[in-house]
Each structure stands twice: as C-alpha cells, then as structure tokens.
Design a protein around this motif. Structure first.
Motif: not given
Length: 75
Positions: A20-26, A28-40
């Motif tokens: 949802w956040l990825a779509q809302t912000l425009g 990539n889902e993988s970018t948001v996933s990496r934020w959520c896991t604190n990878e980046v």
C-alpha cells in the motif's frame, strides 16, 4: 544490522502494508520492503512524506536512541 526506523511497526499498527505504501508513494515494492527491514533507509525528505501520508509525527518513524534512564541505547 541496526534498527533505525520503525516503518514496519507503524504500518502494522495502522493496518497498512508495504505494498500500500509503495503504491501511495509511487515507489517500488522492493524499495519499501528494504526500508521496512532496515536494510536501507529512506531519505529524511521521504520520511517526512511517509509521516504526512500516515498522519503521524515524523519522530514515530524512528527507533529511540535512549532506551531507559540509565542511557542504555537500543540501537
């Protein structure tokens, strides 16, 4: 890996998903996933946009640096 942001927790508290956040912000889902896991980490500007989108104070997106009165650090 140090936990810097609480994005995954905040999304869960609000019943929202990374997708949802990825779509809302425009983003990539993988970018948001990496934020959520604190990878980046997202930029401060992006964190501000996320906070505004979730209608929260930006401080809620950060992990505390001081855990208790003894000054023990969480990260």
């Amino acid at each position: 890996m140090k936990r810097i942001n609480r994005l995954k927790v905040v999304l869960a508290e609000q019943g929202k998903t990374g997708k949802w956040l990825a779509q809302t912000l425009g983003k990539n889902e993988s970018t948001v996933s990496r934020w959520c896991t604190n990878e980046v980490q997202p930029s401060v500007e992006t964190l501000l946009i996320i906070a505004e989108t979730l209608k929260i104070d930006i401080k809620e997106l950060f992990c505390p640096t001081i855990n208790d009165k003894n000054g023990d650090s969480e990260i």
